[in-house]
Design a protein around this motif. Structure first.
Motif, PDB file in Angstrom:
ATOM      1  N   SER A 202      -3.430   0.111  -3.288  1.00 55.76           N
ATOM      2  CA  SER A 202      -2.920  -1.235  -2.567  1.00 55.76           C
ATOM      3  C   SER A 202      -3.079  -2.379  -3.702  1.00 55.76           C
ATOM      4  O   SER A 202      -3.936  -2.305  -4.498  1.00 55.76           O
ATOM      5  CB  SER A 202      -3.604  -1.616  -1.464  1.00 55.76           C
ATOM      6  OG  SER A 202      -4.854  -1.756  -1.496  1.00 55.76           O
TER       7      SER A 202
ATOM      8  N   SER B 132     -13.856   2.973  -0.162  1.00 59.53           N
ATOM      9  CA  SER B 132     -12.963   2.294  -1.054  1.00 59.53           C
ATOM     10  C   SER B 132     -13.710   1.728  -2.285  1.00 59.53           C
ATOM     11  O   SER B 132     -14.826   1.561  -2.115  1.00 59.53           O
ATOM     12  CB  SER B 132     -12.131   0.948  -0.078  1.00 59.53           C
ATOM     13  OG  SER B 132     -13.286   0.172   0.434  1.00 59.53           O
TER      14      SER B 132
ATOM     15  N   GLN C 264       0.936  -1.283  -0.239  1.00 61.40           N
ATOM     16  CA  GLN C 264       0.003  -0.104   0.027  1.00 61.40           C
ATOM     17  C   GLN C 264       0.920   1.322  -0.225  1.00 61.40           C
ATOM     18  O   GLN C 264       1.946   1.424   0.799  1.00 61.40           O
ATOM     19  CB  GLN C 264      -0.924   0.061   1.189  1.00 61.40           C
ATOM     20  CG  GLN C 264      -1.926   1.258   1.113  1.00 61.40           C
ATOM     21  CD  GLN C 264      -2.851   1.214   2.589  1.00 61.40           C
ATOM     22  OE1 GLN C 264      -2.216   1.346   3.576  1.00 61.40           O
ATOM     23  NE2 GLN C 264      -4.245   0.927   2.223  1.00 61.40           N
TER      24      GLN C 264
ATOM     25  N   PHE D 170      -5.214   6.239  -0.922  1.00 59.72           N
ATOM     26  CA  PHE D 170      -4.047   5.066  -0.847  1.00 59.72           C
ATOM     27  C   PHE D 170      -4.617   4.183  -1.922  1.00 59.72           C
ATOM     28  O   PHE D 170      -5.670   3.848  -2.192  1.00 59.72           O
ATOM     29  CB  PHE D 170      -3.949   4.371   0.559  1.00 59.72           C
ATOM     30  CG  PHE D 170      -3.499   5.224   1.690  1.00 59.72           C
ATOM     31  CD1 PHE D 170      -2.092   5.538   1.913  1.00 59.72           C
ATOM     32  CD2 PHE D 170      -4.454   5.973   2.427  1.00 59.72           C
ATOM     33  CE1 PHE D 170      -1.535   6.212   2.890  1.00 59.72           C
ATOM     34  CE2 PHE D 170      -3.878   6.890   3.273  1.00 59.72           C
ATOM     35  CZ  PHE D 170      -2.617   6.754   3.767  1.00 59.72           C
TER      36      PHE D 170
END
Length: 362
Positions: A164, A115, A6, A162
């Motif tokens: 990942s 997300s 990540q 972020f």
């Protein structure tokens, strides 16, 4: 061995809006699918003679394309993968709930654990990643380019985004300084080793508790949904992120040290959820991160060629004398020094437990 990687990404306002749209579509698909599946379960419970087959992720996506997309044109502004993966994750959540492994899935709320996942034409360069629809996104650090991912997962914590994905790592067998070690986790000190080493916890929540309380108290007087309220929410989220990062950094350093330098590691199978039910100790236990310690140590032992052994939770490591193996009937939490009535041994309570754990796994 596959490990999660990540990294934070640099974004302009246009890219932030694009990622937020993807999160919104994924959240809408999840909530729509969850409402539909709950209605099917309620119908099957009320009409056992006229049951409807529980839909799979493929069934949910077909219905989404036929029913939802024609009415919600904004679905076409984002990658089709975002709602697809949301429904896959929903189907997997129901599968775990039916197996009694986890609780049933819940509805998602905007701004909480945002997300989404995408696949397709992905690429990883030295300092950037390529995503369908959005394009290239810059990163702050150099990326591992030897392994091209099959999917990206984007997430937001406070105001930072972020990305990942999974990378393949070859296990490395490092030379071990200690053969066998027992590790006792505690509230006063994070970990006590049978070798006598003691590792203090960061207690980051306790350190920033007053500051967090002050921010939350000031936020109560702001109009919900206003610009000042949103700014205050971001400040609170940033502080929560800082607290979690300090705790996570400490756990990563400790678990890496243990896995690299010890051939066999024994820890107790703690009932963390049961321990959190004790309202007098819940805050201190959560501040240590016992579950995260167990999770990190397990995969790092596999990565560095160490053996990871979990001792049964009913093993009386604290009540048993590490010298003569006499078991005490009662041992209060306030007794920090273990005193054996049989052989007269006086030893630190946590050190005594870690020695017993070492003997149990030897």
């Amino acid at each position: 061995m596959l490990l999660g990687f990540q990294t934070a990404i640099k974004l302009n306002n246009q890219q932030r809006n694009a990622l937020a749209k993807h999160c919104g579509v994924a959240r809408h698909a999840w909530n729509w699918g969850l409402a539909l599946t709950k209605n099917i379960l309620d119908h099957n419970k009320a009409n056992p003679q006229d049951k409807i087959k529980f839909p799979t992720a493929v069934d949910l996506h077909k219905w989404l394309v036929a029913i939802v997309k024609p009415e919600c044109s904004w679905y076409y502004e984002v990658s089709k993968c975002a709602p697809q993966y949301a429904l896959r994750h929903l189907a997997e959540a129901w599968k775990q709930a039916f197996k009694k492994g986890k609780k049933p899935p819940k509805f998602k709320k905007k701004g909480r654990a945002d997300s989404f996942t995408v696949d397709g034409s992905l690429a990883v360069d030295h300092f950037r990643v390529k995503v369908p629809v959005i394009g290239w996104l810059k990163t702050y650090e150099r990326l591992p380019i030897q392994y091209q991912p099959k999917s990206f997962t984007f997430s937001r914590t406070a105001d930072r985004w972020f990305v990942s994905w999974k990378i393949e790592v070859e296990p490395t067998h490092t030379p071990k300084l200690v053969g066998v070690v027992g590790v006792d986790l505690g509230v006063k000190t994070l970990a006590t080793l049978s070798t006598g080493q003691v590792f203090e916890g960061t207690k980051s929540y306790r350190k920033y508790e007053n500051k967090l309380s002050r921010l939350q108290r000031l936020n109560r007087h702001k109009v919900r949904g206003s610009n000042n309220w949103k700014k205050a929410q971001i400040k609170i989220a940033r502080l929560h992120r800082q607290i979690a990062n300090i705790r996570r950094d400490r756990l990563h350093k400790l678990t890496t040290y243990l896995a690299k330098n010890h051939g066999k590691i024994g820890i107790e199978d703690l009932n963390v959820s049961g321990m959190l039910a004790n309202r007098n100790l819940a805050k201190a236990i959560a501040d240590m991160g016992f579950y995260e310690f167990h999770r990190q140590l397990e995969y790092k032992c596999e990565l560095h060629g160490s053996e990871f052994v979990v001792v049964d939770r009913w093993f009386p490591s604290s009540k048993t004398c590490s010298n003569c193996h006499t078991k005490k009937e009662t041992l209060f939490l306030s007794e920090r020094v273990f005193k054996c009535d049989h052989c007269g041994l006086e030893i630190d309570r946590d050190l005594n437990a870690s020695i017993n754990l070492e003997k149990a796994v030897s």
